[in-house]
Write a protein that holds these residues in place. Structure first.
Motif, mmCIF file in Angstrom:
data_model
loop_
_atom_site.group_PDB
_atom_site.id
_atom_site.type_symbol
_atom_site.label_atom_id
_atom_site.label_comp_id
_atom_site.label_asym_id
_atom_site.label_seq_id
_atom_site.Cartn_x
_atom_site.Cartn_y
_atom_site.Cartn_z
ATOM 1 N N VAL A 26 0.827 -1.203 0.000
ATOM 2 C CA VAL A 26 0.000 0.000 0.000
ATOM 3 C C VAL A 26 0.862 1.254 0.000
ATOM 4 O O VAL A 26 0.624 2.198 -0.761
ATOM 5 C CB VAL A 26 -0.931 0.001 1.230
ATOM 6 N N GLY A 27 1.878 1.277 0.875
ATOM 7 C CA GLY A 27 2.705 2.466 0.984
ATOM 8 C C GLY A 27 3.398 2.835 -0.318
ATOM 9 O O GLY A 27 3.465 4.005 -0.692
ATOM 10 N N GLU A 28 3.915 1.822 -1.037
ATOM 11 C CA GLU A 28 4.585 2.092 -2.305
ATOM 12 C C GLU A 28 3.653 2.767 -3.296
ATOM 13 O O GLU A 28 3.993 3.765 -3.925
ATOM 14 C CB GLU A 28 5.104 0.788 -2.911
ATOM 15 N N VAL A 29 2.458 2.195 -3.441
ATOM 16 C CA VAL A 29 1.540 2.706 -4.453
ATOM 17 C C VAL A 29 1.036 4.093 -4.064
ATOM 18 O O VAL A 29 0.929 4.990 -4.913
ATOM 19 C CB VAL A 29 0.358 1.730 -4.644
ATOM 20 N N GLU A 30 0.745 4.296 -2.792
ATOM 21 C CA GLU A 30 0.284 5.619 -2.368
ATOM 22 C C GLU A 30 1.348 6.680 -2.616
ATOM 23 O O GLU A 30 1.037 7.810 -3.022
ATOM 24 C CB GLU A 30 -0.122 5.582 -0.898
ATOM 25 N N CYS A 31 2.614 6.338 -2.383
ATOM 26 C CA CYS A 31 3.688 7.296 -2.646
ATOM 27 C C CYS A 31 3.801 7.607 -4.135
ATOM 28 O O CYS A 31 4.007 8.766 -4.529
ATOM 29 C CB CYS A 31 5.012 6.761 -2.120
ATOM 30 N N GLU A 32 3.672 6.591 -4.973
ATOM 31 C CA GLU A 32 3.741 6.835 -6.419
ATOM 32 C C GLU A 32 2.573 7.699 -6.883
ATOM 33 O O GLU A 32 2.726 8.557 -7.764
ATOM 34 C CB GLU A 32 3.756 5.509 -7.186
ATOM 35 N N VAL A 33 1.390 7.477 -6.310
ATOM 36 C CA VAL A 33 0.244 8.320 -6.656
ATOM 37 C C VAL A 33 0.519 9.766 -6.261
ATOM 38 O O VAL A 33 0.273 10.701 -7.031
ATOM 39 C CB VAL A 33 -1.035 7.800 -5.968
ATOM 40 N N MET A 34 1.026 9.977 -5.042
ATOM 41 C CA MET A 34 1.306 11.338 -4.596
ATOM 42 C C MET A 34 2.339 12.013 -5.488
ATOM 43 O O MET A 34 2.178 13.179 -5.877
ATOM 44 C CB MET A 34 1.797 11.330 -3.149
ATOM 45 N N LEU A 35 3.410 11.299 -5.843
ATOM 46 C CA LEU A 35 4.443 11.879 -6.695
ATOM 47 C C LEU A 35 3.911 12.165 -8.094
ATOM 48 O O LEU A 35 4.302 13.151 -8.733
ATOM 49 C CB LEU A 35 5.648 10.940 -6.764
ATOM 50 N N THR A 36 3.003 11.312 -8.584
ATOM 51 C CA THR A 36 2.415 11.556 -9.899
ATOM 52 C C THR A 36 1.516 12.777 -9.872
ATOM 53 O O THR A 36 1.561 13.628 -10.768
ATOM 54 C CB THR A 36 1.625 10.324 -10.366
ATOM 55 N N LEU A 37 0.681 12.883 -8.842
ATOM 56 C CA LEU A 37 -0.245 14.015 -8.747
ATOM 57 C C LEU A 37 0.491 15.342 -8.621
ATOM 58 O O LEU A 37 0.016 16.369 -9.120
ATOM 59 C CB LEU A 37 -1.160 13.827 -7.533
ATOM 60 N N THR A 38 1.634 15.342 -7.946
ATOM 61 C CA THR A 38 2.334 16.599 -7.665
ATOM 62 C C THR A 38 3.525 16.848 -8.574
ATOM 63 O O THR A 38 4.054 17.967 -8.590
ATOM 64 C CB THR A 38 2.825 16.614 -6.207
ATOM 65 N N GLY A 39 3.961 15.843 -9.310
ATOM 66 C CA GLY A 39 5.157 15.978 -10.133
ATOM 67 C C GLY A 39 4.846 16.222 -11.590
ATOM 68 O O GLY A 39 3.686 16.222 -12.026
ATOM 69 N N PRO A 40 5.880 16.412 -12.401
ATOM 70 C CA PRO A 40 5.674 16.708 -13.829
ATOM 71 C C PRO A 40 5.026 15.573 -14.597
ATOM 72 O O PRO A 40 4.357 15.813 -15.599
ATOM 73 C CB PRO A 40 7.099 16.983 -14.329
ATOM 74 N N ALA A 41 5.206 14.325 -14.160
ATOM 75 C CA ALA A 41 4.610 13.207 -14.892
ATOM 76 C C ALA A 41 3.092 13.290 -14.911
ATOM 77 O O ALA A 41 2.450 12.797 -15.846
ATOM 78 C CB ALA A 41 5.053 11.878 -14.272
ATOM 79 N N GLY A 42 2.497 13.908 -13.885
ATOM 80 C CA GLY A 42 1.040 13.947 -13.802
ATOM 81 C C GLY A 42 0.416 15.218 -14.323
ATOM 82 O O GLY A 42 -0.795 15.426 -14.145
ATOM 83 N N ALA A 43 1.190 16.072 -14.954
ATOM 84 C CA ALA A 43 0.640 17.341 -15.438
ATOM 85 C C ALA A 43 -0.490 17.087 -16.434
ATOM 86 O O ALA A 43 -0.302 16.403 -17.440
ATOM 87 C CB ALA A 43 1.742 18.176 -16.083
ATOM 88 N N GLY A 44 -1.661 17.622 -16.171
ATOM 89 C CA GLY A 44 -2.798 17.486 -17.065
ATOM 90 C C GLY A 44 -3.521 16.162 -16.998
ATOM 91 O O GLY A 44 -4.450 15.917 -17.770
ATOM 92 N N MET A 45 -3.135 15.272 -16.088
ATOM 93 C CA MET A 45 -3.760 13.953 -16.010
ATOM 94 C C MET A 45 -5.098 14.005 -15.270
ATOM 95 O O MET A 45 -5.267 14.768 -14.322
ATOM 96 C CB MET A 45 -2.851 12.959 -15.281
#
Length: 433
Positions: A230-249
């Motif tokens: 759970v912790g791994e996936v939640e961290c990846e979600v947070m980094l995606t939402l706040t980082g450049p990879a998630g821009a416009g998603m």
């Protein structure tokens, strides 16, 4: 040559035990020696505080003291190998326990109160004037040594709020005013990205959204036979939402992006939040973080105020935690509340019907609308899972006691009451005593 200690207790035995190898003692003597060493450490911490304070004011070759010296921590820092900022904080702690709150210093000198607990008290009463702070100390000092850290914080907070009803509001307002996002290197060499001193309501909603998107990603991975914590996936979600990879998603883009990071297949059907044949053994979010001393809630009567829909932790036998699923689910209801695809979620992604939808929560434009092609919702819906506890008199405006967010801690009275009355459409549980 081994040291033999008489098993019969006698005057001075505890002092002697401090200098003995505990491996050579029986159980009750080990316990007595541990307590004696603990008291000696507390007394030594008090004595060190005295030297630190005097060193910050002393002048070479004279007994004269300079109370208003600039950069008072510099000499202490150079002598003890500390940073100047840390030395300054230790000087201020020494001033607090020796001059402002002398009962704390007296308990440390007697060996009964450890330095860390004294620091907890000093921090919590910092916003009170000297008279109020000493009144709080007088009321809690007898019990302080025997309380775990979390219980001590709660007890001091209760007394401080009773001594000064505006204390909570001032303390919270000052904290929110200095809210910030920090990035630092952890001792392990990894990074820590944190939002500090955030307003409670939007912070909980942001946490719940991360949990919901991570749960959807883990279900897709589970169907592909990929198990990720759970912790791994939640961290990846947070980094995606706040980082450049998630821009416009959109939400489902975030879910698919995180899924592919772990080798999961791209989405080909409506798997954004519907049933998948039953939850896995580790499906759903885990409990939130808790301190080492966290135990049963002891801030007021349990369940004595409004709470979020279908909340755990409020009925006997239910697990505690603000983000745990509602318990056993059936074959058509095997996902956390708000993640079903059988219609619009009960609440907006922000957690309440009174809030404006967040950007991206509307349907996508027709050109490239993958959600429409797959029959998926534009967002992974979730229901905010805030649990709020208040006394009934507080909800009705008859007193100004703070509330509590179980698992997180106290919340100032104005924010607690506002959160309660903003949730009139949700279920309230009232416990009578």
């Amino acid at each position: 040559m081994s040291t033999v200690v008489d098993s019969e207790p006698r005057v001075g035995t505890e002092t002697l035990l401090c200098a003995v190898d505990p491996a050579e003692l029986c159980g009750e003597q080990v316990d007595a020696g541990m307590s004696a060493c603990f008291a000696a450490v507390n007394t030594a911490a008090w004595q060190l505080s005295r030297y630190v304070l005097e060193c910050s004011r002393a002048k070479a070759g004279t007994l004269e003291r300079v109370v208003t010296r600039r950069r008072a921590g510099k000499v202490v820092a150079e002598s003890l190998g500390w940073s100047e900022s840390y030395a300054s904080s230790r000087i201020e702690f020494a001033r607090q326990v020796l001059e402002r709150l002398p009962r704390l210093g007296a308990e440390m000198a007697a060996g009964r109160l450890e330095e860390r607990k004294a620091a907890v008290i000093v921090d919590l009463v910092a916003d009170l004037d000297d008279t109020q702070a000493r009144e709080v100390v007088d009321q809690i000092i007898d019990a302080a040594a025997g309380l775990p850290y979390t219980a001590l914080r709660q007890q001091v907070a209760r007394v401080a709020a009773a001594v000064d009803p505006d204390w909570w509001e001032r303390r919270r307002a000052a904290a929110v005013a200095r809210r910030r996002v920090t990035l630092r290197s952890a001792p392990s060499g990894a990074a820590e990205l944190c939002g500090l001193d955030l307003p409670e309501d939007p912070a909980q909603d942001a946490h719940d959204r991360i949990v919901a998107l991570a749960a959807a990603a883990r279900r897709r991975l589970a169907r592909a036979g990929i198990r990720v914590s759970v912790g791994e996936v939640e961290c990846e979600v947070m980094l995606t939402l706040t980082g450049p990879a998630g821009a416009g998603m959109y939400d489902l883009d975030v879910v698919e992006h995180v899924t592919t990071l772990y080798g999961g297949p791209p989405s080909t059907d409506n798997d954004g939040g519907g049933p998948d044949g039953g939850p896995g053994e580790d499906d759903g979010p885990d409990d939130g973080p808790d301190g080492p001393d966290d135990g049963p809630d002891d801030w007021g009567p349990a369940g004595d105020g409004p709470d979020g829909p279908d909340q755990p932790g409020t009925d006997p036998g239910e697990p505690a935690g603000p983000d745990r699923p509602d318990g056993p689910v059936g074959p058509a209801d095997d996902v956390p509340v708000g993640l079903r695809d059988d219609g619009p979620p009960d609440a907006s992604p922000g957690g309440g019907p009174d809030r404006d939808p967040e950007p991206g929560s509307e349907s996508r434009p027709a050109d490239g609308d993958r959600a429409a092609e797959c029959g998926e919702p534009a967002v992974v819906g979730f229901r905010a899972r805030t649990v709020l506890r208040l006394e009934l008199r507080t909800v009705l405006g008859l007193d100004r006691r703070p509330g509590e967010l179980p698992g997180y801690g106290p919340i100032a009275n104005p924010e607690a009451v506002a959160m309660a009355w903003a949730r009139r459409h949700q279920r309230w549980r009232i416990a009578l005593y």
